[in-house]
Design an enzyme around this catalytic site. Sequence first.
Site, PDB file in Angstrom:
ATOM      1  N   ARG A  94     -34.700  33.070  -1.255  1.00 49.97           N
ATOM      2  CA  ARG A  94     -34.812  33.963  -0.193  1.00 49.97           C
ATOM      3  C   ARG A  94     -35.485  35.545  -0.655  1.00 49.97           C
ATOM      4  O   ARG A  94     -35.709  36.288   0.186  1.00 49.97           O
ATOM      5  CB  ARG A  94     -33.351  34.322   0.315  1.00 49.97           C
ATOM      6  CG  ARG A  94     -32.435  33.610   0.699  1.00 49.97           C
ATOM      7  CD  ARG A  94     -31.169  33.960   1.239  1.00 49.97           C
ATOM      8  NE  ARG A  94     -30.356  32.741   1.998  1.00 49.97           N
ATOM      9  CZ  ARG A  94     -29.649  32.042   1.224  1.00 49.97           C
ATOM     10  NH1 ARG A  94     -29.487  32.103  -0.084  1.00 49.97           N
ATOM     11  NH2 ARG A  94     -28.977  30.992   1.673  1.00 49.97           N
ATOM     12  N   HIS A 130     -39.209  23.382  -5.822  1.00 48.36           N
ATOM     13  CA  HIS A 130     -39.532  23.794  -4.319  1.00 48.36           C
ATOM     14  C   HIS A 130     -39.746  25.156  -4.308  1.00 48.36           C
ATOM     15  O   HIS A 130     -39.054  25.970  -4.744  1.00 48.36           O
ATOM     16  CB  HIS A 130     -38.267  23.326  -3.472  1.00 48.36           C
ATOM     17  CG  HIS A 130     -38.814  23.239  -1.978  1.00 48.36           C
ATOM     18  ND1 HIS A 130     -39.194  24.112  -1.186  1.00 48.36           N
ATOM     19  CD2 HIS A 130     -38.588  22.080  -1.160  1.00 48.36           C
ATOM     20  CE1 HIS A 130     -39.609  23.582   0.043  1.00 48.36           C
ATOM     21  NE2 HIS A 130     -39.087  22.260   0.150  1.00 48.36           N
ATOM     22  N   TYR A 163     -39.104  29.282   0.757  1.00 43.67           N
ATOM     23  CA  TYR A 163     -39.482  28.796   2.469  1.00 43.67           C
ATOM     24  C   TYR A 163     -40.319  30.296   3.098  1.00 43.67           C
ATOM     25  O   TYR A 163     -40.929  30.234   3.935  1.00 43.67           O
ATOM     26  CB  TYR A 163     -38.280  28.736   3.018  1.00 43.67           C
ATOM     27  CG  TYR A 163     -37.447  27.456   2.869  1.00 43.67           C
ATOM     28  CD1 TYR A 163     -38.050  26.512   2.312  1.00 43.67           C
ATOM     29  CD2 TYR A 163     -36.086  27.660   2.750  1.00 43.67           C
ATOM     30  CE1 TYR A 163     -37.095  25.450   1.928  1.00 43.67           C
ATOM     31  CE2 TYR A 163     -35.368  26.535   2.554  1.00 43.67           C
ATOM     32  CZ  TYR A 163     -36.006  25.296   2.031  1.00 43.67           C
ATOM     33  OH  TYR A 163     -35.201  24.447   1.580  1.00 43.67           O
ATOM     34  N   HIS A 222     -44.048  23.796   1.653  1.00 48.60           N
ATOM     35  CA  HIS A 222     -44.174  23.706   2.966  1.00 48.60           C
ATOM     36  C   HIS A 222     -45.636  24.327   3.433  1.00 48.60           C
ATOM     37  O   HIS A 222     -45.748  25.521   3.092  1.00 48.60           O
ATOM     38  CB  HIS A 222     -43.254  24.773   3.839  1.00 48.60           C
ATOM     39  CG  HIS A 222     -41.802  24.035   3.653  1.00 48.60           C
ATOM     40  ND1 HIS A 222     -40.688  24.517   4.293  1.00 48.60           N
ATOM     41  CD2 HIS A 222     -41.203  23.017   3.108  1.00 48.60           C
ATOM     42  CE1 HIS A 222     -39.632  23.854   4.216  1.00 48.60           C
ATOM     43  NE2 HIS A 222     -39.766  22.988   3.211  1.00 48.60           N
ATOM     44  N   GLU A 266     -45.757  19.151   1.656  1.00 50.35           N
ATOM     45  CA  GLU A 266     -44.531  18.469   1.989  1.00 50.35           C
ATOM     46  C   GLU A 266     -44.972  18.119   3.679  1.00 50.35           C
ATOM     47  O   GLU A 266     -45.491  18.686   4.495  1.00 50.35           O
ATOM     48  CB  GLU A 266     -43.356  19.133   2.175  1.00 50.35           C
ATOM     49  CG  GLU A 266     -42.124  18.482   3.002  1.00 50.35           C
ATOM     50  CD  GLU A 266     -40.876  19.183   2.616  1.00 50.35           C
ATOM     51  OE1 GLU A 266     -40.702  20.245   1.451  1.00 50.35           O
ATOM     52  OE2 GLU A 266     -39.786  18.579   2.987  1.00 50.35           O
ATOM     53  N   ASP A 305     -40.762  13.844   3.355  1.00 48.39           N
ATOM     54  CA  ASP A 305     -39.288  13.971   3.582  1.00 48.39           C
ATOM     55  C   ASP A 305     -38.913  12.908   4.698  1.00 48.39           C
ATOM     56  O   ASP A 305     -39.556  13.163   5.806  1.00 48.39           O
ATOM     57  CB  ASP A 305     -39.122  15.204   4.157  1.00 48.39           C
ATOM     58  CG  ASP A 305     -37.607  15.733   4.317  1.00 48.39           C
ATOM     59  OD1 ASP A 305     -37.175  15.172   4.886  1.00 48.39           O
ATOM     60  OD2 ASP A 305     -37.349  16.814   3.600  1.00 48.39           O
ATOM     61  N   HIS A 353     -38.237  14.556   8.038  1.00 49.06           N
ATOM     62  CA  HIS A 353     -39.247  15.492   8.603  1.00 49.06           C
ATOM     63  C   HIS A 353     -40.231  14.306   9.214  1.00 49.06           C
ATOM     64  O   HIS A 353     -40.487  14.394  10.371  1.00 49.06           O
ATOM     65  CB  HIS A 353     -40.158  16.211   7.732  1.00 49.06           C
ATOM     66  CG  HIS A 353     -39.172  17.312   6.917  1.00 49.06           C
ATOM     67  ND1 HIS A 353     -39.683  18.080   6.155  1.00 49.06           N
ATOM     68  CD2 HIS A 353     -37.977  17.860   7.523  1.00 49.06           C
ATOM     69  CE1 HIS A 353     -38.764  18.945   5.821  1.00 49.06           C
ATOM     70  NE2 HIS A 353     -37.803  18.883   6.550  1.00 49.06           N
ATOM     71  N   HIS A 358     -38.316  13.377  -0.508  1.00 48.51           N
ATOM     72  CA  HIS A 358     -36.780  13.839  -0.069  1.00 48.51           C
ATOM     73  C   HIS A 358     -36.004  12.877   0.780  1.00 48.51           C
ATOM     74  O   HIS A 358     -36.585  12.530   1.774  1.00 48.51           O
ATOM     75  CB  HIS A 358     -37.165  15.227   0.791  1.00 48.51           C
ATOM     76  CG  HIS A 358     -37.431  16.624  -0.089  1.00 48.51           C
ATOM     77  ND1 HIS A 358     -38.229  17.587   0.362  1.00 48.51           N
ATOM     78  CD2 HIS A 358     -37.504  16.678  -1.245  1.00 48.51           C
ATOM     79  CE1 HIS A 358     -38.456  18.230  -0.489  1.00 48.51           C
ATOM     80  NE2 HIS A 358     -38.329  17.846  -1.594  1.00 48.51           N
ATOM     81  N   ASP A 394     -36.016  19.921  12.700  1.00 56.26           N
ATOM     82  CA  ASP A 394     -35.471  19.697  11.171  1.00 56.26           C
ATOM     83  C   ASP A 394     -34.152  19.839  11.099  1.00 56.26           C
ATOM     84  O   ASP A 394     -33.602  21.097  10.763  1.00 56.26           O
ATOM     85  CB  ASP A 394     -36.552  20.689  10.413  1.00 56.26           C
ATOM     86  CG  ASP A 394     -36.335  20.521   8.830  1.00 56.26           C
ATOM     87  OD1 ASP A 394     -35.571  19.749   8.851  1.00 56.26           O
ATOM     88  OD2 ASP A 394     -36.975  21.267   8.214  1.00 56.26           O
ATOM     89  N   HIS A 417     -31.090  18.305   8.819  1.00 54.80           N
ATOM     90  CA  HIS A 417     -30.947  16.935   7.943  1.00 54.80           C
ATOM     91  C   HIS A 417     -29.422  16.545   8.021  1.00 54.80           C
ATOM     92  O   HIS A 417     -28.588  17.350   8.365  1.00 54.80           O
ATOM     93  CB  HIS A 417     -30.923  17.617   6.305  1.00 54.80           C
ATOM     94  CG  HIS A 417     -32.419  17.979   6.082  1.00 54.80           C
ATOM     95  ND1 HIS A 417     -32.665  18.422   4.844  1.00 54.80           N
ATOM     96  CD2 HIS A 417     -33.455  18.292   6.830  1.00 54.80           C
ATOM     97  CE1 HIS A 417     -34.091  18.969   4.691  1.00 54.80           C
ATOM     98  NE2 HIS A 417     -34.547  18.539   5.889  1.00 54.80           N
ATOM     99  N   GLU A 464     -31.465  16.330   0.009  1.00 47.94           N
ATOM    100  CA  GLU A 464     -31.424  17.741   0.618  1.00 47.94           C
ATOM    101  C   GLU A 464     -30.415  17.559   2.066  1.00 47.94           C
ATOM    102  O   GLU A 464     -30.604  18.103   2.832  1.00 47.94           O
ATOM    103  CB  GLU A 464     -32.783  18.296   1.050  1.00 47.94           C
ATOM    104  CG  GLU A 464     -33.759  18.456  -0.143  1.00 47.94           C
ATOM    105  CD  GLU A 464     -35.035  18.916   0.580  1.00 47.94           C
ATOM    106  OE1 GLU A 464     -35.525  18.483   1.716  1.00 47.94           O
ATOM    107  OE2 GLU A 464     -35.694  19.716   0.001  1.00 47.94           O
TER     108      GLU A 464
HETATM  109 ZN    ZN Z   1     -36.172  19.856   6.275  1.00 50.64          ZN
HETATM  110 ZN    ZN Z   2     -39.060  21.115   2.036  1.00 53.44          ZN
END
Ligand code: ZN
Ligand code: ZN
Length: 285
Positions: free
Chosen positions: A43, A73, A76, A113, A149, A183, A186, A220, A233, A235, A265
Site C-alpha cells: 500500500r 509482486h 498495485y 500490472h 501480468e 493469471d 484474469h 497465478h 477481476d 478471484h 491468490e
Molecule cells: Zn486479480
Molecule cells: Zn497481479
Amino acid sequence: MPQTSTPLLLGAHISIAGGPDQAIHRGESIGCTAIQIFTKSNRQWFAKPLTPETVEAFKQAWKQSGIQSVIAHAAYLINLGSSNPETLSKSAEALADELKRCDQLGIPYLVLHPGSAGDTPEDQALQQVAQQLNEVFKATPGNTTILLETMAGQGTNLCYRLEQIASIYQASNYKERLGVCLDTCHVFAAGYDLRTPQTYKAFWEQFNTILGLDLLKAIHINDSKKALGSRADRHEHIGKGAIGLDAFRLLFTDSQLAHIPKVLETPKESLEDDARNMAVIRDLI
Ligand SMILES: [Zn+2]
Ligand SMILES: [Zn+2]
C-alpha cells in the site's frame, strides 16, 4: 500426456509480516514449493531499504527450505500508463526500487500490472509503458526479470489481450529482462476460455503464436467469481467459480507447464484457506 520428473511447483501469495524470511516459514508450513511475496508493504510507494541482516535471514531461510521458487509482486499503486507526470515518475522510481529489492533478495521474477490507460488511447499508453520500462531497466542493472501480468481488463487496465503484452515486448530494448505471468482468473475474465480440452488447447496455441511459451515464467492460479468475458477481476476459490475444476485439471496435468511456478491468490483469512485450495489442486493430478 508424458509424465515429467519435475516436482510440482505450487504455493500461494504469502505475507511477509515480521520480515521476508517469515514468508518462507509460513509457506513451508502449508507445504508450498513456490511462493509469491511483496518485498514491502503493497500500500506504500516506498519502504525503508532492506538491511543486510534482513537479506541474509531471507536467503538462509530460503536455502534451508523446501521452497524452490520465490517470485515477487510489485505494488498495485505503480502505473506506467499514467498520464499524470507526478504519478508516472513516482511509478518508475518505485518500480526501480522494487527491482533493486528483488535483486538484493535473489528473487528472479517481479510480477507487474503493466498499467492503466486512463484517458489515453490504449496503443499510446502501451508505448509509454514500454518506454518507461526501458528507462527503468537502463537505470537499474540486475538479474531480476519483470513479468508482465495478463490482466482482466477491468476499468482501463491494459494487457487484457495477449497482443497488448506482445506490443510492449516488441518495443522493449531489454527483452532478456521481460517475461509474462499468466493469471487464470484474469485471462478468463478477459474472454479466454480454458474450460474444455478444445478451448484450452486453442488458448495455448494463441499464446504460443503471439508471445511464445518461453516467455511464460509464472502462473497465478485463481478461479473467477465473474463470467467469461466479464472483464471483472474477482478471484474465487479453486473449483468454486466460473472457471471450474476441469480447466485446472488440464493446466496441472499439462507437461508443457510443469516447470512453471504456480501460486494461488485466492481469498484468504488464514493460511488454511491456501492449504485447502492446494489440496483441491493436488486431488486433480
Ligand atoms: Zn486479480
Ligand atoms: Zn497481479
